[in-house]
Design a protein around this motif. Structure first.
Motif, PDB file in Angstrom:
ATOM      1  N   GLU A 217      -8.438 -12.164  18.810  1.00 60.02           N
ATOM      2  CA  GLU A 217      -8.965 -13.075  17.795  1.00 60.02           C
ATOM      3  C   GLU A 217      -7.874 -13.573  16.853  1.00 60.02           C
ATOM      4  N   THR A 218      -6.987 -12.679  16.450  1.00 60.92           N
ATOM      5  CA  THR A 218      -5.957 -13.042  15.460  1.00 60.92           C
ATOM      6  C   THR A 218      -4.676 -13.552  16.101  1.00 60.92           C
ATOM      7  N   GLY A 219      -4.475 -13.235  17.389  1.00 59.29           N
ATOM      8  CA  GLY A 219      -3.219 -13.586  18.042  1.00 59.29           C
ATOM      9  C   GLY A 219      -2.053 -12.740  17.588  1.00 59.29           C
ATOM     10  N   LYS A 220      -2.340 -11.607  16.948  1.00 59.27           N
ATOM     11  CA  LYS A 220      -1.280 -10.742  16.412  1.00 59.27           C
ATOM     12  C   LYS A 220      -1.501  -9.301  16.874  1.00 59.27           C
ATOM     13  N   PRO A 221      -0.416  -8.512  16.958  1.00 59.26           N
ATOM     14  CA  PRO A 221      -0.573  -7.098  17.301  1.00 59.26           C
ATOM     15  C   PRO A 221      -1.397  -6.359  16.245  1.00 59.26           C
ATOM     16  N   VAL A 222      -2.154  -5.379  16.699  1.00 54.21           N
ATOM     17  CA  VAL A 222      -2.980  -4.551  15.825  1.00 54.21           C
ATOM     18  C   VAL A 222      -2.601  -3.097  16.080  1.00 54.21           C
ATOM     19  N   GLU A 223      -2.285  -2.363  15.024  1.00 56.49           N
ATOM     20  CA  GLU A 223      -1.968  -0.941  15.161  1.00 56.49           C
ATOM     21  C   GLU A 223      -2.865  -0.144  14.219  1.00 56.49           C
ATOM     22  N   LEU A 224      -3.542   0.870  14.777  1.00 58.56           N
ATOM     23  CA  LEU A 224      -4.491   1.666  14.012  1.00 58.56           C
ATOM     24  C   LEU A 224      -4.293   3.148  14.325  1.00 58.56           C
ATOM     25  N   CYS A 225      -4.668   3.996  13.387  1.00 59.65           N
ATOM     26  CA  CYS A 225      -4.690   5.425  13.644  1.00 59.65           C
ATOM     27  C   CYS A 225      -5.948   6.005  13.025  1.00 59.65           C
ATOM     28  N   CYS A 226      -6.385   7.151  13.532  1.00 61.85           N
ATOM     29  CA  CYS A 226      -7.598   7.767  13.008  1.00 61.85           C
ATOM     30  C   CYS A 226      -7.559   9.262  13.270  1.00 61.85           C
ATOM     31  N   ALA A 227      -8.423   9.970  12.562  1.00 62.11           N
ATOM     32  CA  ALA A 227      -8.569  11.411  12.732  1.00 62.11           C
ATOM     33  C   ALA A 227     -10.023  11.734  13.002  1.00 62.11           C
ATOM     34  N   ILE A 228     -10.258  12.850  13.674  1.00 66.16           N
ATOM     35  CA  ILE A 228     -11.622  13.298  13.911  1.00 66.16           C
ATOM     36  C   ILE A 228     -12.377  13.373  12.585  1.00 66.16           C
TER      37      ILE A 228
END
Length: 264
Positions: A217-228
Motif C-alpha cells: 500500500e505504501t510502496g515502502k519497507p515495513v519493519e515491525l517487532c513484537c513480544a508474546i
C-alpha cells in the motif's frame, strides 16, 4: 532475483497439508489455537498438530486423513495430535494478543517478482506437477517435472529449461517440510516467522500478512517487532491486525489455498 516453486513441489505439499489441517481446526472451533508441522516423502507423511480444537474426534481424524490423501496421494500417515501448551493458550483468553515473539518485514514486490509469479502460475496450469522457477534480470530458469523440454520451449523459447534433462519430481523422489520455501512465498519480506500451519493469533501469520500488505500500500519497507502478549503493534490493536489477516486468508480461499503460492 527471485525463485518460485509451484503447489506440487514437496515443500508446498507439506504447507498445503498443514493449511488443510488448520482449515479443519477452524471448522470445529471458533478461532482455534493450532500449530502444525508436516514432513512428507517416500510414501510417508508425518504430521504433528498442537491445538486447542477437539480434533481427536473420529470424524475429524477421518477428515484429516482424507485431506492428506487428497493432497499427497496414497501415503502412510503418522499423525500426532496433542493439546497446545496451556500457558500459550491462556494468553488469548481475554481476546487476541500477540501469540509469539518475532521480527517482521514487509517489502513492496518488484516487477521481477510479479513477473515470475505470473510465469509460475501459467506453467502450472499446463503442468500441475512439481516445478521450480528462477528469474534474474533477463535470465529465466524453468525446472518443470513431467514435461519435455521441447514443449516448455514453445511457451518460453528463451528460457533455460530442465538443465539436467527430464525429471519426475514429487514426494516419491524428494521430501517436503512445512515453511521451507519462505523465499518463494514471501520474496524480500522473509524474516523470522513461517506463514503456514498456524492460526491467526500467531504473529507469524497475521503480522507477516499485515506487514506485507502495508508495504504494497505504501510502496515502502515495513519493519515491525513484537513480544508474546502484546495487544498493540504498529499503533494498531492486535485484534485489528488479526482481522486484516483473516480477510486476506478468506480471500485466498482458506489456509490450504493460501499455502499454494504464499503472499504473491
Amino acid at each position: 532475483m527471485i525463485e518460485k516453486v509451484n503447489p506440487s513441489h514437496p515443500d508446498k505439499i507439506a504447507d498445503r497439508i498443514a493449511g488443510a489441517i488448520v482449515d479443519l481446526a477452524y471448522q470445529v472451533q471458533d478461532d482455534p489455537k493450532v500449530a502444525v508441522e508436516v514432513l512428507i516423502g517416500h510414501g510417508v507423511c508425518h504430521a504433528i498438530v498442537e491445538t486447542s480444537a477437539p480434533m481427536l474426534r473420529p470424524e475429524v481424524l477421518r477428515a484429516i486423513h482424507n485431506a492428506i490423501h487428497r493432497i499427497a496421494g496414497f501415503v502412510q500417515i503418522d499423525l500426532c495430535i496433542v493439546p497446545q501448551d496451556t500457558h500459550l493458550a491462556d494468553n488469548q483468553q481475554a481476546g487476541f494478543r500477540c501469540g509469539d515473539n518475532g521480527i517482521f518485514k514487509g517489502m513492496p514486490l518488484t516487477d521481477e517478482q510479479k513477473t515470475l509469479s505470473a510465469i509460475a502460475r501459467d506453467i502450472y496450469q499446463k503442468y500441475p506437477c512439481d516445478g521450480k522457477y528462477i528469474l534474474s534480470g533477463d535470465k529465466l530458469i524453468i525446472c518443470q517435472s513431467n514435461a519435455a523440454r521441447a514443449d516448455i520451449e514453445q511457451l518460453y523459447p528463451t528460457a533455460e529449461i530442465n538443465p539436467l534433462g527430464d525429471w519426475t519430481g514429487g514426494t516419491d523422489v524428494d521430501t517436503g517440510a512445512t515453511n521451507r520455501k519462505l523465499g518463494s512465498d514471501m520474496a524480500d519480506s522473509v524474516t523470522g516467522g513461517g506463514l503456514h500451519g498456524k492460526d491467526l493469533s500467531k504473529a507469524d501469520v497475521s503480522v507477516n500478512i499485515y506487514a506485507f500488505l502495508k508495504a504494497q500500500e505504501t510502496g515502502k519497507p515495513v519493519e515491525l517487532c513484537c513480544a508474546i502478549g502484546d495487544d498493540e503493534i504498529d499503533g494498531k490493536p492486535y485484534h485489528e491486525i488479526v482481522e486484516i489477516a483473516r480477510k486476506f486468508i478468506k480471500d485466498a480461499g482458506g489456509f490450504e489455498a493460501f499455502a499454494e503460492w504464499g503472499l504473491f
